[in-house]
Structures are given as structure tokens and as C-alpha cells.
Design an enzyme around this catalytic site. Structure first.
Site, PDB file in Angstrom:
ATOM      1  CE1 TYR A 157       0.464   1.506   4.682  1.00 50.21           C
ATOM      2  CE2 TYR A 157       0.866  -0.825   4.419  1.00 50.21           C
ATOM      3  CZ  TYR A 157       1.316   0.671   5.153  1.00 50.21           C
ATOM      4  OH  TYR A 157       1.318   0.392   6.198  1.00 50.21           O
ATOM      5  CB  CYS A 158       1.396   4.276  -1.661  1.00 56.62           C
ATOM      6  SG  CYS A 158      -0.201   4.391  -2.356  1.00 56.62           S
ATOM      7  CG  PHE A 159      -1.403   9.278   2.812  1.00 58.04           C
ATOM      8  CD1 PHE A 159      -1.421   8.867   3.366  1.00 58.04           C
ATOM      9  CD2 PHE A 159      -2.438   9.952   1.582  1.00 58.04           C
ATOM     10  CE1 PHE A 159      -2.007   9.364   4.433  1.00 58.04           C
ATOM     11  CE2 PHE A 159      -2.636  10.607   2.595  1.00 58.04           C
ATOM     12  CZ  PHE A 159      -2.670  10.325   3.522  1.00 58.04           C
ATOM     13  CB  SER A 195      -0.356   1.589  -4.880  1.00 53.77           C
ATOM     14  OG  SER A 195      -0.671   1.291  -3.080  1.00 53.77           O
TER      15      SER A 195
END
Length: 362
Positions: free
Chosen positions: A94-96, A102
């Protein structure tokens, strides 16, 4: 090929390995237990790309990112992800927000034959989920509060109960002015995330009740949620009662003997006692105003003498003097006042052994 997921509950209940590709500065502000941070772009790159995005738009920012992370550096980061994925084949990334970072990571891994599903919505969605679940659990789960004066070994009882949540363990702090531990505390966000996960795991186990220790609003610098503070003040209580002599022994173990072993692991055997001594003296100084000048000087002198004897021959017995005074003259009156303000029903009251037997009998 596994699909991307939005089953956040399953991720946390199963301790699913998570790969966080946000920048280190984002990870430091808040993350989840056991998560690994292997960033797509580092802090400086993120800063430059952010400026580019604001001034020239998304495509220019993407182009700059591809320029900054290319060649050997791109291969190095890809290799780190590959190694992580081989060790955690059931993981997710995951990213933000579950967006471009992502998807870029996912695409790069796909180029080398790795199926890397992502968490839909990213960190922001996971964090929102945990906040909502934490408040729902606090409001709806039956809590019981373990009380007792300092040195009653409440935390030891908590650690032995499968239906308990160790708030001090989550905060990496012993919960008093002398409670600091080497390694520091988690960020407030990390503490809340860990607390929420502990709550939803207890809910899944369907216990008759959940046991927590009677804590003030702060455990070190970790702030208990307001809703949990209110519950601790009003829910049924179980009270441990132990003699002053017994509590002096437990406090000696918890403040001096046990911490020395922790400090040795962090600083080495040679420097451990000095580091611990400095911290104990600093802790004493932090409560100087509440102790009063004369009593503070007396206790500080006793502590210094005990540390000197310990450094000379390893004997810790002299620590009992300042611990005895600290418990009898400082902590006990403060605890008695706080207990008088608690509203919850008393379910049981007895020695530590009796309380443990009561808890185990249900």
C-alpha cells in the site's frame, strides 16, 4: 493471481504482512505493527516531486519521478521488494491512498513475474478503519478494570490473562514517572493503531469481558482515547491489595533489576547501569515539585547512594529505602485519591494470587 483487497478486518486479524511503499517521513508519523517500509521514493524525492506536481501537474511529476528513480537505483529498490515478497508471499502493498505509488510498485514487480496485490484505499483507508473500529469496540465491548497501588504487579496479572489488553506494553512505558524504557515510545498514531488491532482481536475471540489496567489519560506521552478514559473511570473494578513490603520488592524488580537487563541489551553491559541511573535520577527530578524540595533531596540522595553501592558490588538492596518512601509517601496517597473518584462496581478485591485465581476461575 490474487486480487487487490479492501478486507481490512481480515488483514489485521490474520497479521497479514504489509509492504508500505510510502516515504520514510510518512512511515515515521504512523504505521501498523509488523509493517515493512520499502519506499518507492525517498523523502527528498517526494519533496521535489510534490513541488513539481503543484507547479506543473501530474504528468510532469510522474516524469520527474521516473528520472529520479532509474537505472541502478530503480533496480536496487525493485530487488528489495522482490526479497520481501519472496519472504512474504501472502502479503499486500500500500501507499498513502492506494494510488499511483502502489500501482507503480505493482507494475514494476509484475515485470519480474511477481503478483503483488495492493490494499485498496491505502494507508488512509486502513487508518480510518482502525479509528472507527477502536471507537466501536470501546463503546460496545464489556471492560473490567484492574486496580491496585503501585507495585501490586498489575501488569504481571494482565500479561497472564488471555482476555486482557496490556496498555503499557502497547505504549512501551511502565505507566509512571519512572516508567520510561530504552528504545522510546511509539508515535501516538502507532499506539492507537496497535490498540485498535488488540481490541478487534479480543472482539473476535468473544471473551466474557476484556481486562485493562487502571491508567491515567497518559501512559508516558501516549494519550489514551477519551472514550477509553471514560470507560476506565466507570467500568467494574477488580482490586489487588498487597503489603508495602511486597510492593517494594516488585517495584525494585520493575524499576531497577528488570530495566538494567533492558538497558544492557540497548547500551551494552558496561554502560547499562550508568544509563539506568541517569534515567532514574531524571525521573526523580521530574516529580520534584510534587515531592517538595526537602523530600526530593532526601530521596535523590538515597537513590544516588543505592546506585553507587550497586555500581561497586552489584548489590541492589539499598534501593529499597527510596522505593519504600516513594511508595508510602508519594504514590499511595495519590492512588487512594484517584480510587476514591472511580465510580465502577468492585467485582473482587484480594491479593495478587487471589485476584489471579478469581480471573482464572471464570
Amino acid at each position: 493471481m490474487r486480487d487487490d483487497t479492501c478486507d481490512y478486518l481480515s488483514l489485521f486479524l490474520n497479521d497479514t504482512p504489509l509492504l508500505d511503499v510510502r516515504a520514510p517521513v510518512e512511515f515515521a508519523k504512523g504505521a501498523f505493527p509488523g509493517t515493512t517500509n520499502l519506499a518507492l521514493i525517498n523523502d527528498e524525492e517526494r519533496h521535489r516531486i510534490g513541488i513539481c506536481y503543484k507547479q506543473h501537474g501530474q504528468q510532469a511529476a510522474i516524469d520527474l519521478g521516473n528520472t529520479l528513480v532509474c537505472g541502478e537505483e530503480r533496480e536496487r529498490r525493485l530487488y528489495a521488494w522482490q526479497q520481501w515478497w519472496q519472504a512474504n508471499p501472502n502479503g499486500y502493498l500500500y501507499c498513502f491512498r492506494g494510488g499511483l505509488r502502489s500501482q507503480t510498485t505493482q507494475a514494476w514487480l509484475r515485470e519480474i513475474g511477481i503478483d503483488a496485490p495492493l490494499v485498496t484505499g491505502g494507508y488512509k483507508a486502513l487508518r480510518r478503519f482502525l479509528i472507527d473500529e477502536m471507537e466501536a469496540c470501546i463503546a460496545n465491548l464489556p471492560l473490567e478494570v484492574l486496580c491496585g497501588r503501585t507495585g501490586c504487579a498489575k501488569t504481571r496479572v494482565i500479561e497472564q490473562q488471555p482476555n486482557a489488553i496490556d496498555l503499557e506494553g502497547l505504549a512501551h512505558h511502565r505507566g509512571s514517572s519512572f516508567g520510561r524504557r530504552p528504545g522510546g515510545q511509539p508515535s501516538q498514531i502507532d499506539f492507537e493503531n496497535s490498540l485498535s488491532i488488540a481490541l478487534i482481536k479480543q472482539r473476535a475471540a468473544q471473551p466474557v469481558s476484556i481486562l485493562v489496567e487502571d491508567e491515567s489519560k497518559l501512559i508516558g506521552r501516549c494519550h489514551l482515547p477519551f472514550s477509553l478514559q471514560d470507560q476506565i473511570k466507570s467500568q467494574p473494578r477488580i482490586i489487588i491489595e498487597e503489603s508495602l513490603e511486597s510492593r517494594v520488592q516488585v517495584t525494585l524488580e520493575d524499576y531497577v533489576i528488570g530495566p538494567l537487563q533492558e538497558y544492557a541489551r540497548y547500551f551494552g553491559e558496561h554502560d547499562a547501569l550508568k544509563q539506568l541511573g541517569d534515567e532514574l535520577l531524571a525521573s526523580m527530578d521530574r516529580i520534584r515539585r510534587r515531592l517538595g524540595g526537602i523530600r526530593h533531596q532526601q530521596l535523590r540522595q538515597q537513590l544516588q547512594e543505592a546506585l553507587a553501592v550497586q555500581a561497586n558490588c552489584g548489590n541492589t538492596e539499598l534501593h529499597r529505602e527510596w522505593i519504600h518512601s516513594l511508595l508510602a509517601d508519594y504514590y499511595d496517597p495519590m492512588y487512594d485519591y484517584m480510587l476514591s473518584r472511580r465510580a465502577g462496581t468492585i467485582l473482587f478485591q484480594g491479593s495478587r494470587a487471589e485476584v489471579s485465581a478469581f480471573l482464572n476461575s471464570r
